[in-house]
Design a protein around this motif. Sequence first.
Motif, mmCIF file in Angstrom:
data_model
loop_
_atom_site.group_PDB
_atom_site.id
_atom_site.type_symbol
_atom_site.label_atom_id
_atom_site.label_comp_id
_atom_site.label_asym_id
_atom_site.label_seq_id
_atom_site.Cartn_x
_atom_site.Cartn_y
_atom_site.Cartn_z
ATOM 1 N N GLY A 26 -11.409 64.009 40.047
ATOM 2 C CA GLY A 26 -10.842 65.345 40.217
ATOM 3 C C GLY A 26 -9.423 65.320 40.757
ATOM 4 N N TRP A 27 -8.949 66.488 41.144
ATOM 5 C CA TRP A 27 -7.582 66.633 41.658
ATOM 6 C C TRP A 27 -7.592 67.650 42.790
ATOM 7 C CZ3 TRP A 27 -5.219 71.451 41.146
ATOM 8 C CH2 TRP A 27 -5.849 72.353 40.285
ATOM 9 N N TRP A 28 -6.505 67.681 43.534
ATOM 10 C CA TRP A 28 -6.405 68.561 44.691
ATOM 11 C C TRP A 28 -5.031 69.201 44.778
ATOM 12 C CZ3 TRP A 28 -7.325 63.271 45.059
ATOM 13 C CH2 TRP A 28 -6.198 62.488 45.336
ATOM 14 N N VAL A 29 -4.943 70.261 45.571
ATOM 15 C CA VAL A 29 -3.663 70.920 45.833
ATOM 16 C C VAL A 29 -3.033 70.302 47.083
ATOM 17 C CG1 VAL A 29 -2.492 73.103 46.321
ATOM 18 C CG2 VAL A 29 -4.399 73.046 44.705
ATOM 19 N N HIS A 30 -3.755 70.347 48.195
ATOM 20 C CA HIS A 30 -3.297 69.743 49.457
ATOM 21 C C HIS A 30 -4.460 68.994 50.094
ATOM 22 C CE1 HIS A 30 0.499 71.865 49.363
ATOM 23 N NE2 HIS A 30 -0.141 73.010 49.202
ATOM 24 N N LEU A 31 -4.126 68.108 51.022
ATOM 25 C CA LEU A 31 -5.140 67.280 51.665
ATOM 26 C C LEU A 31 -5.286 67.608 53.142
ATOM 27 C CD1 LEU A 31 -4.171 63.885 50.004
ATOM 28 C CD2 LEU A 31 -6.138 65.336 49.443
ATOM 29 N N ARG A 32 -6.518 67.447 53.634
ATOM 30 C CA ARG A 32 -6.855 67.650 55.036
ATOM 31 C C ARG A 32 -7.605 66.429 55.543
ATOM 32 N NH1 ARG A 32 -3.294 70.759 54.088
ATOM 33 N NH2 ARG A 32 -3.646 72.929 53.536
ATOM 34 N N ARG A 33 -7.393 66.131 56.825
ATOM 35 C CA ARG A 33 -7.990 64.947 57.445
ATOM 36 C C ARG A 33 -8.933 65.370 58.568
ATOM 37 N NH1 ARG A 33 -4.309 60.481 60.630
ATOM 38 N NH2 ARG A 33 -6.011 59.310 61.589
ATOM 39 N N CYS A 34 -10.170 64.885 58.521
ATOM 40 C CA CYS A 34 -11.103 65.164 59.603
ATOM 41 C C CYS A 34 -10.606 64.424 60.842
ATOM 42 C CB CYS A 34 -12.504 64.698 59.242
ATOM 43 S SG CYS A 34 -13.703 64.922 60.582
ATOM 44 N N ALA A 35 -10.414 65.157 61.928
ATOM 45 C CA ALA A 35 -9.888 64.572 63.159
ATOM 46 C C ALA A 35 -10.948 63.781 63.919
ATOM 47 C CB ALA A 35 -9.301 65.664 64.058
ATOM 48 N N GLN A 36 -12.190 63.862 63.461
ATOM 49 C CA GLN A 36 -13.262 63.122 64.127
ATOM 50 C C GLN A 36 -13.573 61.807 63.430
ATOM 51 O OE1 GLN A 36 -16.495 65.562 65.363
ATOM 52 N NE2 GLN A 36 -17.901 63.865 65.644
ATOM 53 N N CYS A 37 -13.675 61.813 62.100
ATOM 54 C CA CYS A 37 -14.081 60.592 61.393
ATOM 55 C C CYS A 37 -13.038 60.068 60.412
ATOM 56 C CB CYS A 37 -15.410 60.806 60.680
ATOM 57 S SG CYS A 37 -15.320 61.830 59.197
ATOM 58 N N GLY A 38 -11.943 60.811 60.192
ATOM 59 C CA GLY A 38 -10.883 60.357 59.299
ATOM 60 C C GLY A 38 -11.079 60.701 57.834
ATOM 61 N N HIS A 39 -12.186 61.343 57.486
ATOM 62 C CA HIS A 39 -12.459 61.706 56.089
ATOM 63 C C HIS A 39 -11.315 62.556 55.541
ATOM 64 C CE1 HIS A 39 -14.126 64.317 52.923
ATOM 65 N NE2 HIS A 39 -14.894 63.280 52.630
ATOM 66 N N ILE A 40 -10.813 62.184 54.366
ATOM 67 C CA ILE A 40 -9.787 62.975 53.695
ATOM 68 C C ILE A 40 -10.473 63.829 52.638
ATOM 69 C CG2 ILE A 40 -7.686 62.957 52.285
ATOM 70 C CD1 ILE A 40 -7.292 61.922 55.163
ATOM 71 N N GLY A 41 -10.249 65.147 52.735
ATOM 72 C CA GLY A 41 -10.802 66.092 51.783
ATOM 73 C C GLY A 41 -9.721 67.032 51.301
ATOM 74 N N CYS A 42 -10.012 67.733 50.221
ATOM 75 C CA CYS A 42 -9.031 68.664 49.658
ATOM 76 C C CYS A 42 -9.161 70.040 50.312
ATOM 77 C CB CYS A 42 -9.175 68.747 48.147
ATOM 78 S SG CYS A 42 -10.827 69.155 47.539
ATOM 79 N N PRO A 101 0.388 69.323 43.687
ATOM 80 C CA PRO A 101 -0.964 68.806 43.616
ATOM 81 C C PRO A 101 -1.008 67.392 43.046
ATOM 82 C CG PRO A 101 -0.651 70.519 41.964
ATOM 83 C CD PRO A 101 0.601 70.444 42.764
ATOM 84 N N GLY A 102 -2.115 66.747 43.235
ATOM 85 C CA GLY A 102 -2.219 65.369 42.797
ATOM 86 C C GLY A 102 -3.655 64.947 42.589
ATOM 87 N N PRO A 103 -3.842 63.739 42.164
ATOM 88 C CA PRO A 103 -2.810 62.849 41.653
ATOM 89 C C PRO A 103 -2.262 63.344 40.314
ATOM 90 C CG PRO A 103 -4.969 61.800 41.504
ATOM 91 C CD PRO A 103 -5.169 63.122 42.185
ATOM 92 N N ALA A 104 -0.995 63.112 40.110
ATOM 93 C CA ALA A 104 -0.254 63.699 38.989
ATOM 94 C C ALA A 104 -0.949 63.527 37.644
ATOM 95 C CB ALA A 104 1.156 63.121 38.930
ATOM 96 N N GLU A 105 -1.530 62.358 37.411
ATOM 97 C CA GLU A 105 -2.135 62.094 36.097
ATOM 98 C C GLU A 105 -3.428 62.884 35.861
ATOM 99 O OE1 GLU A 105 -3.679 58.994 38.959
ATOM 100 O OE2 GLU A 105 -1.720 59.851 38.533
ATOM 101 N N ARG A 106 -3.976 63.506 36.900
ATOM 102 C CA ARG A 106 -5.222 64.261 36.729
ATOM 103 C C ARG A 106 -5.043 65.773 36.892
ATOM 104 N NH1 ARG A 106 -8.016 59.945 40.118
ATOM 105 N NH2 ARG A 106 -8.182 61.532 41.728
ATOM 106 N N VAL A 107 -3.863 66.216 37.256
ATOM 107 C CA VAL A 107 -3.622 67.649 37.456
ATOM 108 C C VAL A 107 -3.429 68.311 36.092
ATOM 109 C CG1 VAL A 107 -2.109 69.377 38.495
ATOM 110 C CG2 VAL A 107 -2.558 67.223 39.700
#
Length: 117
Positions: A26-42, A101-107
């Motif tokens: 998939g693809w995302w617009v912007h990214l967010r980082r969980c401040a507890q476990c480091g998980h990166i989500g859209c 948004p990114g990654p460019a090849e999937r947007v």
Amino acid sequence: MTDLKGIDPSVPPSGPGCVECEAAGGWWVHLRRCAQCGHIGCCDSSPAKHATAHYHSTGHPVMRSFEPGEAWFWDYEASALSETGPELAPPMSRPVQQTSPGPAERVPANWQDAIGG
């Protein structure tokens, strides 16, 4: 943000992109980082909204922007934005050469239509 509930400053981010979007192609617009476990989500502007889904599935209450030049935190439990917070383990953002948004090849070419923009 002075309360460290839900924040572990020692945990590095899980990678440069949304974990679930990467796995699914998939693809995302912007990214967010969980401040507890480091998980990166859209973000919630992204089609899959994986950062919020991470909060709902884990109860980890605080996300930090994972965009270059942004350092704000969002607390889901308090529904509150904070412009300040503890320094987290590096890196602080996605690579600057990675598109948004990114990654460019999937947007898709019509990405704005896909998010209602």
